[in-house]
Write a protein that holds these residues in place. Structure first.
Motif, PDB file in Angstrom:
ATOM      1  N   UNK A  17       0.803  -1.225   0.000  1.00  0.00           N
ATOM      2  CA  UNK A  17       0.000   0.000   0.000  1.00  0.00           C
ATOM      3  C   UNK A  17       0.835   1.275   0.000  1.00  0.00           C
ATOM      4  N   UNK A  18       2.016   1.234   0.594  1.00  0.00           N
ATOM      5  CA  UNK A  18       2.814   2.457   0.721  1.00  0.00           C
ATOM      6  C   UNK A  18       3.970   2.546  -0.257  1.00  0.00           C
ATOM      7  N   UNK A  19       4.642   1.437  -0.493  1.00  0.00           N
ATOM      8  CA  UNK A  19       5.868   1.481  -1.281  1.00  0.00           C
ATOM      9  C   UNK A  19       5.678   1.051  -2.733  1.00  0.00           C
ATOM     10  N   UNK A  20       4.921  -0.010  -2.943  1.00  0.00           N
ATOM     11  CA  UNK A  20       4.772  -0.551  -4.294  1.00  0.00           C
ATOM     12  C   UNK A  20       4.212   0.463  -5.298  1.00  0.00           C
ATOM     13  N   UNK A  21       3.207   1.261  -4.954  1.00  0.00           N
ATOM     14  CA  UNK A  21       2.705   2.215  -5.948  1.00  0.00           C
ATOM     15  C   UNK A  21       3.792   3.171  -6.455  1.00  0.00           C
ATOM     16  N   UNK A  22       4.672   3.626  -5.561  1.00  0.00           N
ATOM     17  CA  UNK A  22       5.762   4.517  -5.986  1.00  0.00           C
ATOM     18  C   UNK A  22       6.782   3.769  -6.842  1.00  0.00           C
ATOM     19  N   UNK A  23       7.079   2.538  -6.457  1.00  0.00           N
ATOM     20  CA  UNK A  23       8.029   1.726  -7.223  1.00  0.00           C
ATOM     21  C   UNK A  23       7.458   1.432  -8.602  1.00  0.00           C
ATOM     22  N   UNK A  25       5.252   3.141 -10.264  1.00  0.00           N
ATOM     23  CA  UNK A  25       5.253   4.374 -11.056  1.00  0.00           C
ATOM     24  C   UNK A  25       6.650   4.648 -11.616  1.00  0.00           C
ATOM     25  N   UNK A  26       7.680   4.388 -10.843  1.00  0.00           N
ATOM     26  CA  UNK A  26       9.057   4.592 -11.306  1.00  0.00           C
ATOM     27  C   UNK A  26       9.404   3.600 -12.415  1.00  0.00           C
ATOM     28  N   UNK A  27       8.946   2.376 -12.290  1.00  0.00           N
ATOM     29  CA  UNK A  27       9.176   1.356 -13.323  1.00  0.00           C
ATOM     30  C   UNK A  27       8.559   1.804 -14.643  1.00  0.00           C
ATOM     31  N   UNK A  28       7.328   2.283 -14.585  1.00  0.00           N
ATOM     32  CA  UNK A  28       6.640   2.753 -15.784  1.00  0.00           C
ATOM     33  C   UNK A  28       7.362   3.968 -16.357  1.00  0.00           C
ATOM     34  N   UNK A  29       7.743   4.908 -15.498  1.00  0.00           N
ATOM     35  CA  UNK A  29       8.434   6.116 -15.938  1.00  0.00           C
ATOM     36  C   UNK A  29       9.726   5.795 -16.675  1.00  0.00           C
ATOM     37  N   UNK A  30      10.448   4.781 -16.186  1.00  0.00           N
ATOM     38  CA  UNK A  30      11.728   4.419 -16.786  1.00  0.00           C
ATOM     39  C   UNK A  30      11.599   3.439 -17.951  1.00  0.00           C
ATOM     40  N   UNK A  31      10.380   2.988 -18.209  1.00  0.00           N
ATOM     41  CA  UNK A  31      10.154   2.087 -19.332  1.00  0.00           C
ATOM     42  C   UNK A  31      10.746   0.705 -19.117  1.00  0.00           C
ATOM     43  N   UNK A  32      10.799   0.275 -17.865  1.00  0.00           N
ATOM     44  CA  UNK A  32      11.333  -1.052 -17.568  1.00  0.00           C
ATOM     45  C   UNK A  32      10.245  -2.094 -17.720  1.00  0.00           C
ATOM     46  N   UNK A  33      10.655  -3.330 -17.999  1.00  0.00           N
ATOM     47  CA  UNK A  33       9.683  -4.415 -18.062  1.00  0.00           C
ATOM     48  C   UNK A  33      10.055  -5.486 -17.035  1.00  0.00           C
TER      49      UNK A  33
END
Length: 119
Positions: free
Chosen positions: A92-98, A100-108
Motif C-alpha cells: 500500500x505504501x511502497x509498491x505504488x511509488x516503485x 510508477x518509477x518502473x513505468x516512468x523508466x520504461x522497464x519491463x
C-alpha cells in the motif's frame, strides 16, 4: 535498510524498520530478547528516546512483551504477523511509488527479474 530508508522518514521508523527486518530474517526468534534500548542506540548512533519510541511500536502492535527489569522479548507468532503487516505496508505504501518509477523508466518485468542486467 528497507524500502522506507528515505531521509524524510522519521528516525524512529527507520530504526523500527531495522528491527523488523532483523526479526523477519530470523535474527530474533520467538522468545529471543531484543538488544537493550541503550545498546541499540549506541550501535546505531541514535538517541535512546528515539529507540524507545521505535521499540514501543512493537509492543503496541503485540510483537514483543516487556519483562520489567529484564527487557523486551519477541512473542510467539510475532514473525508471521509482522510479515503479513509488512507485506501490506509494502503493497500500500511502497509498491505504488516503485511501480510508477518502473513505468516512468520504461522497464519491463523480464528486465527487472534478470539479475544479469543489474550492475
Amino acid at each position: 535498510m528497507t524500502a522506507i530508508d528515505h531521509e524524510d522518514t522519521p528516525v524512529y521508523l527507520r530504526l523500527r524498520a531495522l528491527v523488523a527486518a532483523a526479526i523477519l530474517r530470523g535474527e530474533y526468534k520467538a522468545g529471543d530478547q531484543l538488544p537493550s534500548v541503550r545498546a541499540f542506540a549506541a550501535e546505531h548512533g541514535a538517541n535512546p528516546l528515539t529507540v524507545a519510541k521505535a521499540y514501543q511500536t512493537f509492543q503496541d502492535d503485540g510483537y514483543v512483551e516487556v519483562r520489567r527489569g529484564v527487557g523486551m522479548f519477541v512473542l510467539p507468532g510475532a514473525v508471521e504477523r509482522l510479515r503479513v503487516a509488512e507485506r501490506q505496508r509494502f503493497l500500500t505504501s511502497h509498491w505504488p511509488r516503485i511501480q510508477a518509477q518502473i513505468v516512468l523508466l520504461g522497464l519491463d518485468t523480464e528486465t527487472l527479474l534478470d539479475d544479469r542486467t543489474i550492475a
